[in-house]
Write a protein that holds these residues in place. Structure first.
Motif, short mmCIF file in Angstrom:
data_model
loop_
_atom_site.label_atom_id
_atom_site.label_comp_id
_atom_site.label_asym_id
_atom_site.label_seq_id
_atom_site.Cartn_x
_atom_site.Cartn_y
_atom_site.Cartn_z
N ASN A 213 0.82 -1.21 0.00
CA ASN A 213 0.00 0.00 0.00
C ASN A 213 0.85 1.26 0.00
OD1 ASN A 213 -2.14 -1.66 0.01
ND2 ASN A 213 -2.82 -1.21 2.11
N ARG A 216 2.09 1.92 -3.51
CA ARG A 216 1.06 2.44 -4.41
C ARG A 216 0.76 3.91 -4.12
NH1 ARG A 216 -1.90 -1.66 -7.03
NH2 ARG A 216 -3.85 -0.49 -7.05
N ARG A 217 0.67 4.25 -2.84
CA ARG A 217 0.35 5.64 -2.48
C ARG A 217 1.49 6.60 -2.82
NH1 ARG A 217 -3.34 4.71 3.00
NH2 ARG A 217 -4.62 3.11 2.01
N TRP A 220 1.69 6.86 -6.75
CA TRP A 220 0.61 7.74 -7.25
C TRP A 220 0.99 9.21 -7.04
CZ3 TRP A 220 -2.89 10.93 -4.38
CH2 TRP A 220 -3.89 11.53 -5.17
N TYR A 347 5.34 13.70 4.61
CA TYR A 347 4.57 12.45 4.64
C TYR A 347 5.27 11.44 5.53
CZ TYR A 347 2.52 14.74 0.62
OH TYR A 347 1.90 15.66 -0.17
N ASP A 372 -0.45 8.51 3.78
CA ASP A 372 -0.88 8.72 2.39
C ASP A 372 -0.09 9.90 1.83
OD1 ASP A 372 -2.18 8.41 -0.03
OD2 ASP A 372 -4.20 8.58 0.80
N THR A 373 -0.27 10.19 0.55
CA THR A 373 0.37 11.37 -0.04
C THR A 373 -0.69 12.26 -0.69
OG1 THR A 373 0.73 10.32 -2.20
CG2 THR A 373 2.50 10.08 -0.58
#
Ligand SMILES: *[C@@H]1O[C@H](CO)[C@@H](O)[C@H](O)[C@H]1NC(C)=O
Ligand SMILES: CC(=O)N[C@H]1CO[C@H](CO)[C@@H](O)[C@@H]1O
Length: 451
Positions: A213, A216-217, A220, A347, A372-373
């Motif tokens: 996860n 992916r974050r 993105w 982050y 998250d970003t």
């Protein structure tokens, strides 16, 4: 006074909404031509987010515009007609200077605030995103009142001339070096400014987290708009063990997002300037690294063995390049962050809440997002803005309205009951001072709630 009535402001804001609806396809085409921006990314960042700002503003404008009532502690001692309030006055004529990376969003969102607060505005879109600049210059004026809103096009020379004028407020989005030029020009006229600048946003990944996860974050956030986002995670800070786990996960995320050849993906953008190509010489390419200068293509790239002194670790990257800096623990990550200029965002990823909180408590940045970003900027309820080298002032939602409003402290009184004023007039005496002191004193009240 033309821009002051609420009906006028609402009509102009609604016209901005029509501009976005009518010109949606042209906006998609222009940003695709300027930046190879995927339609999905344009619709999300340039249209949907602007419409959210519009709706938040239109839903609340009548409340925001109202005079704000404040405490009238002294009222009882003086007279009953003693009415303090804060009037939200427009500044006057506002200059909005926007950059090329989100060429609609970054002029429109401040413009929404400027109009909501009752100002006139001159909009200077970026000459770098040429197609979008042309679209804005040709189409926007027919939606807005031409007496009060104008678009000025051009480059450094035109902007320099614009800045010679005396504005009542300047809202600038761009790089720290140009921010200094704008603030210097503003100082000449004592014009207040908001500076939305960039910065290298660190992203700390602790040893305990869901690697898939996180990858992916981070991917993105880093590769959205081909990395040309002021709040993108600029580099990763993690241990060597975490890097070994992250690299395959990042490779998989890139593959899932853009396929085996990102160059053929309709969802991966192109970059605006040549400078970014040189950054690939830093460290060692672990993922990606392919380029095509003619097409302005840089593959989603991850760099390892990067030294803090490398070129890629100096200025904000503004391209699809993610360097990883190895640290041995959280304290070292925090020290690394604190040894550099304060960024626009920080982050931190960890399965342990305490770790995220430690990073939040011991660092300083414009904004912060845990686990998250970039998502923190999608909320109009949060202020968006930098600190130190990443800028000053905030906007979004109510914060935009407040930025473009002068908080005018006002008091209205009655003209009677003159004897009550007698103690403040000469000839002075100790007795008169005692009366004044009793009437005006503000006592300290304990706000301690922990007992
Ligand atoms: C981050 O995510 C993990 C895993 O879902 C969770 O346990 C932790 O509480 C989160 N931290 C914050 C600050 O939300
Ligand atoms: C900042 C603010 O007052 N926001 C409000 C705007 O209006 C919506 C809808 O009524 C509210 O949910 C927000 O809280």
């Amino acid at each position: 006074g033309k821009t002051r009535p609420m009906e006028y402001r609402v009509a102009q804001l609604e016209a901005l909404g029509r501009f976005l609806d009518d010109k949606k396809q042209q906006i998609m085409d222009a940003t695709a031509s300027d930046l190879g921006k995927a339609p999905f990314e344009t619709e999300l960042s340039e249209i949907l987010m602007c419409k959210n700002e519009l709706h938040e503003t239109l839903s609340n404008l009548s409340r925001w515009m109202k005079d704000e009532k404040v405490d009238r502690i002294l009222a009882v001692q003086l007279d009953s007609a003693f009415i303090p309030f804060i009037r939200k006055d427009p500044y006057g004529v506002v200059l909005i200077i926007a950059p090329w990376n989100y060429p609609i969003h970054l002029f429109l969102v401040p413009l929404i605030g400027a109009i909501a607060a009752g100002n006139c505005a001159i909009i200077k879109p970026s000459e770098v995103s040429k197609k979008t600049e042309t679209l804005v210059a040709e189409a926007l004026p027919s939606y807005l009142d031409k007496d009060c809103f104008a678009v000025v096009t051009g480059g450094v020379q035109e902007t320099t001339r614009l800045l010679e004028n005396k504005f009542d407020y300047i809202f600038f989005t761009g790089s720290p070096p140009v921010g200094r030029i704008v603030m210097t020009a503003a100082a000449k006229h004592l014009t207040p400014v908001t500076l939305e600048l960039g910065g290298k946003n660190p992203c700390y990944v602790s040893d305990t987290c869901d690697v898939t996860n996180v990858a992916r974050r981070v991917a993105w956030g880093r590769f959205f708009n081909a990395g040309q986002t002021c709040i993108a995670p600029d580099y990763l800070l993690c241990t060597l063990e975490m890097q070994e786990k992250l690299l395959p996960a990042l490779q998989k995320a890139i593959n899932d997002f853009y396929g085996p050849n990102p160059r053929e993906s309709p969802d991966f953008g192109r970059i605006v300037s040549d400078k970014q190509f040189q950054l690939l010489c830093s460290g060692r390419v672990a993922i990606g690294g392919q380029t095509d200068e003619a097409e302005r293509y840089i593959a989603p790239t991850v760099l390892v063995d990067v030294q803090p002194s490398d070129a890629v670790m100096q200025e904000e990257i503004f391209g699809p390049i993610l360097p990883i800096i190895i640290i041995t623990n959280m304290d070292e990550a925090i020290d690394f962050i604190n040894s550099r200029e304060r960024p626009l965002a920080i982050y931190a990823f960890s399965s342990d809440d305490k770790v995220v909180n430690r990073v939040l408590e011991r660092t300083s940045s414009g904004g912060f997002c845990g686990n998250d970003t970039m998502m923190h900027v999608t909320l109009p309820s949060l202020p968006f803005g930098g600190i130190g080298n990443s800028g000053l002032g905030t906007h979004h939602g109510k914060f935009s309205f407040d930025t473009f409003s002068h908080a005018r402290g006002c008091l209205k009184r009655g003209m009677g009951q003159e004897p009550l004023n007698a103690p403040r007039y000469p000839p002075y005496s100790q007795r008169k001072f005692g009366i004044i002191q009793a009437a005006l004193k503000t006592a300290r009240v304990s706000d301690c709630t922990l007992l």
